[in-house]
Scaffold this motif. Sequence first.
Motif, PDB file in Angstrom:
ATOM      1  N   ASP A 178       0.824  -1.206   0.000  1.00  0.00           N
ATOM      2  CA  ASP A 178       0.000   0.000   0.000  1.00  0.00           C
ATOM      3  C   ASP A 178       0.860   1.259   0.000  1.00  0.00           C
ATOM      4  N   ASP A 196       0.272   9.228  -2.458  1.00  0.00           N
ATOM      5  CA  ASP A 196      -0.793  10.102  -1.963  1.00  0.00           C
ATOM      6  C   ASP A 196      -0.200  11.505  -1.853  1.00  0.00           C
ATOM      7  N   ASN A 215      -6.905  11.235  -6.908  1.00  0.00           N
ATOM      8  CA  ASN A 215      -7.997  10.680  -6.128  1.00  0.00           C
ATOM      9  C   ASN A 215      -8.596   9.459  -6.804  1.00  0.00           C
ATOM     10  N   LYS A 262      -6.296   6.691  -5.912  1.00  0.00           N
ATOM     11  CA  LYS A 262      -6.542   6.354  -4.511  1.00  0.00           C
ATOM     12  C   LYS A 262      -7.802   5.523  -4.361  1.00  0.00           C
ATOM     13  N   GLU A 263      -8.875   5.915  -5.097  1.00  0.00           N
ATOM     14  CA  GLU A 263     -10.134   5.169  -5.018  1.00  0.00           C
ATOM     15  C   GLU A 263      -9.996   3.783  -5.636  1.00  0.00           C
ATOM     16  N   ALA A 279      -7.396   1.911  -5.933  1.00  0.00           N
ATOM     17  CA  ALA A 279      -6.481   1.011  -5.231  1.00  0.00           C
ATOM     18  C   ALA A 279      -6.925   0.677  -3.812  1.00  0.00           C
ATOM     19  N   GLN A 280      -8.132   1.072  -3.420  1.00  0.00           N
ATOM     20  CA  GLN A 280      -8.625   0.721  -2.091  1.00  0.00           C
ATOM     21  C   GLN A 280      -8.941  -0.773  -2.035  1.00  0.00           C
ATOM     22  N   GLY A 281      -8.606  -1.379  -0.922  1.00  0.00           N
ATOM     23  CA  GLY A 281      -8.898  -2.795  -0.749  1.00  0.00           C
ATOM     24  C   GLY A 281      -7.880  -3.667  -1.451  1.00  0.00           C
ATOM     25  N   GLU A 282      -8.154  -4.958  -1.454  1.00  0.00           N
ATOM     26  CA  GLU A 282      -7.241  -5.918  -2.050  1.00  0.00           C
ATOM     27  C   GLU A 282      -7.220  -5.772  -3.571  1.00  0.00           C
ATOM     28  N   TRP A 293      -5.883  -3.555 -10.012  1.00  0.00           N
ATOM     29  CA  TRP A 293      -7.208  -3.351  -9.447  1.00  0.00           C
ATOM     30  C   TRP A 293      -8.191  -3.100 -10.586  1.00  0.00           C
ATOM     31  N   LYS A 348     -12.145  -1.980 -11.167  1.00  0.00           N
ATOM     32  CA  LYS A 348     -13.347  -1.479 -10.509  1.00  0.00           C
ATOM     33  C   LYS A 348     -14.169  -0.678 -11.498  1.00  0.00           C
ATOM     34  N   LYS A 354       4.249   6.347   0.562  1.00  0.00           N
ATOM     35  CA  LYS A 354       3.323   7.129  -0.255  1.00  0.00           C
ATOM     36  C   LYS A 354       3.873   8.489  -0.669  1.00  0.00           C
TER      37      LYS A 354
END
Length: 368
Positions: A40, A45, A89, A92-93, A95-98, A114, A116, A162
């Motif tokens: 992570d 960020d 952002n 960031k959104e 890459a959230q979670g696994e 990722w 999504k 980060k």
Amino acid sequence: MKLLRHTLSSLVLFSALALAGCGGGTEPDPEQPSVAPIADEEIVDLGDLVTQDPDAAAAAEMIGDPATMLAEGKQQGEKVRADVAAVLNFIKEAAQGEATKKGVTPDGKAYARWVKTIQGVEITFSAVRVNQDRLRYLVQGTASDGSKKGLLTGIFVKKGPKTGGGRFHVNLTNVSDLYNAPGADGSIHFWFANHKGDKRGRRVAYLNVVRRDDPTMQKVNYGADLVRLVGVGGRFRSVGVGDVIDALPGPEAIGLRILWKAGEGGRAAAAIASIGQNPQLLGTAHECWDKDGLRTAYKDDNPNNDAMNPDEGDVTMCAGFAQESPPDEGDVNENGQDTDPELDALLEESGAMDIDAAEADAADAIGE
């Protein structure tokens, strides 16, 4: 001065981008040695480089009223900030979670992917560890016909969790195709450095951007540098380049330099220059303001402007800053950049300046 403010605003064409993206990696190779997975802390960020700034006050033109160039600078800075924030952002959104998939490429590099759906588009964000402290990012979006469009490519040089430096490229054409916004063709390049606790920096360049609703299809370049001294103040420089004066051959550059000190105020210098075959400085203006953003002094070199926007107060020293020359025709290039020397040094230290355009554009290292 009204022409100066109008053309400054007209050259900043963009509202916040609604970005999304996709990329890929390869299946893990059981014959490859064990490689630490993407962590992570390897997903950048930018923090306070992309936080919301206060809304600019409505521009007025007299001492005691909101400072005109301060308002213009805030407006430009917010447009640039919003574009950068939309990109980061999104990452960031996404890459959230696994991660949807992790593994090792055939040449032994760790990757994570990722997938999504963001704002109605299937997005894939991929990161590959090029070496111990260097990661390649790829963002793509899936079109209605199933094809993938590259939205963002770039390199992040990690200096801490980060944080570090980097260079990212955004394909405005593909973004506009997928989201119908910002309705422009061209690209955005941006560099950043957030590895120091007391100083942050970013550079943004809009290159050969054409609004799709512009009947003349004029290509416009715009660049902006920001140095933020945390809790102290900072500097903002911007230049827009385009053919805004029909009577003059070639393009014109409209530049703005702003310095501010927290709790005290600041000052700005603006200029418009022809950068065609016969470069010449066409006009300049200076402005000062107090801690509340109210104008304390103003001066320009347009004798026809005195009735509308008179010279008032003393612009020689404001908020502890001595008068600074605005950018002239020798300070800018055709890409619309008036570079800040301190930002140059900060980007160099972060590793961002070691990333050339071809490396930031590359996507095949993460392609499926």
